[in-house]
Design a protein around this motif. Structure first.
Motif, short mmCIF file in Angstrom:
data_model
loop_
_atom_site.label_atom_id
_atom_site.label_comp_id
_atom_site.label_asym_id
_atom_site.label_seq_id
_atom_site.Cartn_x
_atom_site.Cartn_y
_atom_site.Cartn_z
N MET A 1 13.88 44.63 61.65
CA MET A 1 15.22 45.20 61.64
C MET A 1 15.25 46.56 60.92
N HIS A 2 14.53 46.65 59.78
CA HIS A 2 14.49 47.93 59.06
C HIS A 2 13.86 49.02 59.92
N LEU A 3 12.81 48.65 60.67
CA LEU A 3 12.14 49.62 61.54
C LEU A 3 13.09 50.11 62.63
N LEU A 4 13.81 49.18 63.26
CA LEU A 4 14.74 49.55 64.32
C LEU A 4 15.83 50.47 63.79
N ARG A 5 16.38 50.13 62.63
CA ARG A 5 17.41 50.97 62.03
C ARG A 5 16.88 52.37 61.73
N SER A 6 15.65 52.43 61.23
CA SER A 6 15.05 53.72 60.89
C SER A 6 14.84 54.57 62.13
N VAL A 7 14.40 53.93 63.22
CA VAL A 7 14.22 54.66 64.48
C VAL A 7 15.56 55.18 64.99
N LEU A 8 16.59 54.35 64.94
CA LEU A 8 17.90 54.76 65.42
C LEU A 8 18.46 55.92 64.59
N SER A 50 25.84 58.61 58.73
CA SER A 50 25.07 57.79 59.66
C SER A 50 24.05 56.94 58.90
N GLY A 51 23.55 57.46 57.77
CA GLY A 51 22.65 56.67 56.94
C GLY A 51 23.36 55.47 56.34
N GLU A 52 24.61 55.65 56.01
CA GLU A 52 25.41 54.52 55.50
C GLU A 52 25.61 53.47 56.59
N LEU A 53 26.00 53.93 57.79
CA LEU A 53 26.35 53.00 58.87
C LEU A 53 25.13 52.36 59.52
N ILE A 54 24.07 53.15 59.73
CA ILE A 54 22.90 52.65 60.45
C ILE A 54 21.88 52.01 59.49
N LEU A 55 21.60 52.69 58.38
CA LEU A 55 20.58 52.21 57.46
C LEU A 55 21.12 51.29 56.37
N GLY A 56 22.41 51.39 56.10
CA GLY A 56 22.99 50.59 55.02
C GLY A 56 22.75 51.16 53.64
N ILE A 57 22.51 52.47 53.57
CA ILE A 57 22.30 53.13 52.28
C ILE A 57 23.64 53.63 51.75
N ARG A 58 23.97 53.22 50.54
CA ARG A 58 25.21 53.64 49.89
C ARG A 58 24.88 54.54 48.69
N ASN A 59 25.75 55.48 48.43
CA ASN A 59 25.60 56.35 47.26
C ASN A 59 26.57 55.95 46.16
N GLN A 60 26.08 55.96 44.94
CA GLN A 60 26.94 55.76 43.77
C GLN A 60 26.71 56.94 42.82
N ARG A 200 13.13 52.88 56.21
CA ARG A 200 14.09 52.96 55.11
C ARG A 200 14.81 51.62 54.99
N LYS A 201 15.23 51.30 53.79
CA LYS A 201 15.84 50.01 53.52
C LYS A 201 17.27 50.18 53.03
N PRO A 202 18.13 49.20 53.30
CA PRO A 202 19.50 49.27 52.78
C PRO A 202 19.51 49.10 51.27
N GLY A 203 20.55 49.61 50.65
CA GLY A 203 20.68 49.49 49.20
C GLY A 203 21.56 50.60 48.66
N THR A 204 21.60 50.70 47.35
CA THR A 204 22.43 51.71 46.67
C THR A 204 21.55 52.73 45.98
N VAL A 205 21.82 53.99 46.25
CA VAL A 205 21.14 55.10 45.57
C VAL A 205 22.08 55.64 44.51
N GLU A 206 21.61 55.66 43.27
CA GLU A 206 22.41 56.20 42.17
C GLU A 206 22.10 57.67 41.95
N PHE A 207 23.14 58.47 41.82
CA PHE A 207 23.04 59.86 41.40
C PHE A 207 23.72 59.94 40.03
N SER A 208 22.96 60.18 38.98
CA SER A 208 23.53 60.26 37.64
C SER A 208 23.50 61.71 37.17
#
Length: 246
Positions: A1-8, A50-60, A200-208
């Motif tokens: 699933m992660h591979l497919l999302r990364s390709v998309l 698109s990274g949020e919607l397709i990859l599931g990466i969120r920024n904090q 790429r994997k889903p998760g939260t990226v922190e910017f401090s």
């Protein structure tokens, strides 16, 4: 699933960058530098969304209150560099236009580089170090005066998660030369988008965002040591599991 999302996600960016870049090239003669910047930043915002919607990466983002206030308030942003993600995200997250300092070879990348060439940024020839830094100071001073923040990666390249590169003083030298404060920023992007990885994997990226560090009366090397100490300590706080064996 992660591979497919990364390709998309990769396909989405490749398909959308072409018409966006062409639009920038066509419109550039009729726009000022700020308008061109925000037009290009629009595609970066799309890439992040698109990274949020397709990859599931969120920024904090932590510490927005530490950014200088005012349309012409200067700042030199010095970031931890772990992946491509923060390169895309910073223009999407910051309230001011940004000027990256980057190697001129990127200007030759089809479409993406061609659009970058229309932006008011600082591209340097790394083989000519003395001339390159003079160019950074000359253009950086002009950009900072007009309210554009200069952004640099003091480690120079992307660093593996849990590792530390060699911090170079170019960013603090620019800050000392211009009197602009330094803003240190820690980023945990490698948790989701590892260095040189396609998947790429889903998760939260922190910017401090750290508090501004005044540059007046400082020595560049000593100032960079303070920046390095803050960023690396913050990285260990944000991503402790990555530093267990360090």
């Amino acid at each position: 699933m992660h591979l497919l999302r990364s390709v998309l996600h990769t396909l989405f960016m490749a398909v959308t960058v072409v018409p966006w870049a062409l639009a920038v090239l066509i419109a550039a003669p009729f726009l000022n530098s700020t308008q061109i910047y925000w037009m290009c930043a629009g595609w970066l915002k799309l890439a992040v969304r698109s990274g949020e919607l397709i990859l599931g990466i969120r920024n904090q983002v932590i510490g927005y209150e530490n950014l200088p206030v005012g349309s012409t308030a200067p700042a030199v942003l010095l970031l931890k560099h772990q992946s491509t993600w923060e390169t895309f995200c910073m223009p999407a997250l910051m309230p001011h236009p940004l000027a990256y300092v980057f190697k001129k070879e990127l200007l030759y990348v089809p479409f993406f580089g061609w659009a970058m060439a229309r932006m008011d940024m600082i591209h340097i020839d790394r083989s000519k170090r003395a001339q390159a830094f003079n160019k950074v100071v000359e253009q950086g001073r002009r950009l900072l005066k007009q309210g554009t923040w200069v952004i640099m990666f003091p480690e120079g390249t992307r660093i593996e998660r849990g590792q530390k590169g060699q911090y170079k003083s170019g960013g603090t030298r620019l800050a000392v030369e211009t009197g602009a404060p330094v803003i240190p920023i820690a980023v945990t992007s490698a948790k989701c988008w590892p260095r040189k990885a396609f998947i790429r994997k889903p998760g939260t990226v922190e910017f401090s965002i750290g508090k501004p560090i005044p540059s007046e009366g400082r020595q560049p090397d000593e100032l960079m040591r303070e920046v390095e100490a803050w960023i690396e300590a913050e990285m260990r706080r944000l991503d402790p599991s990555a530093y267990r064996d360090v």
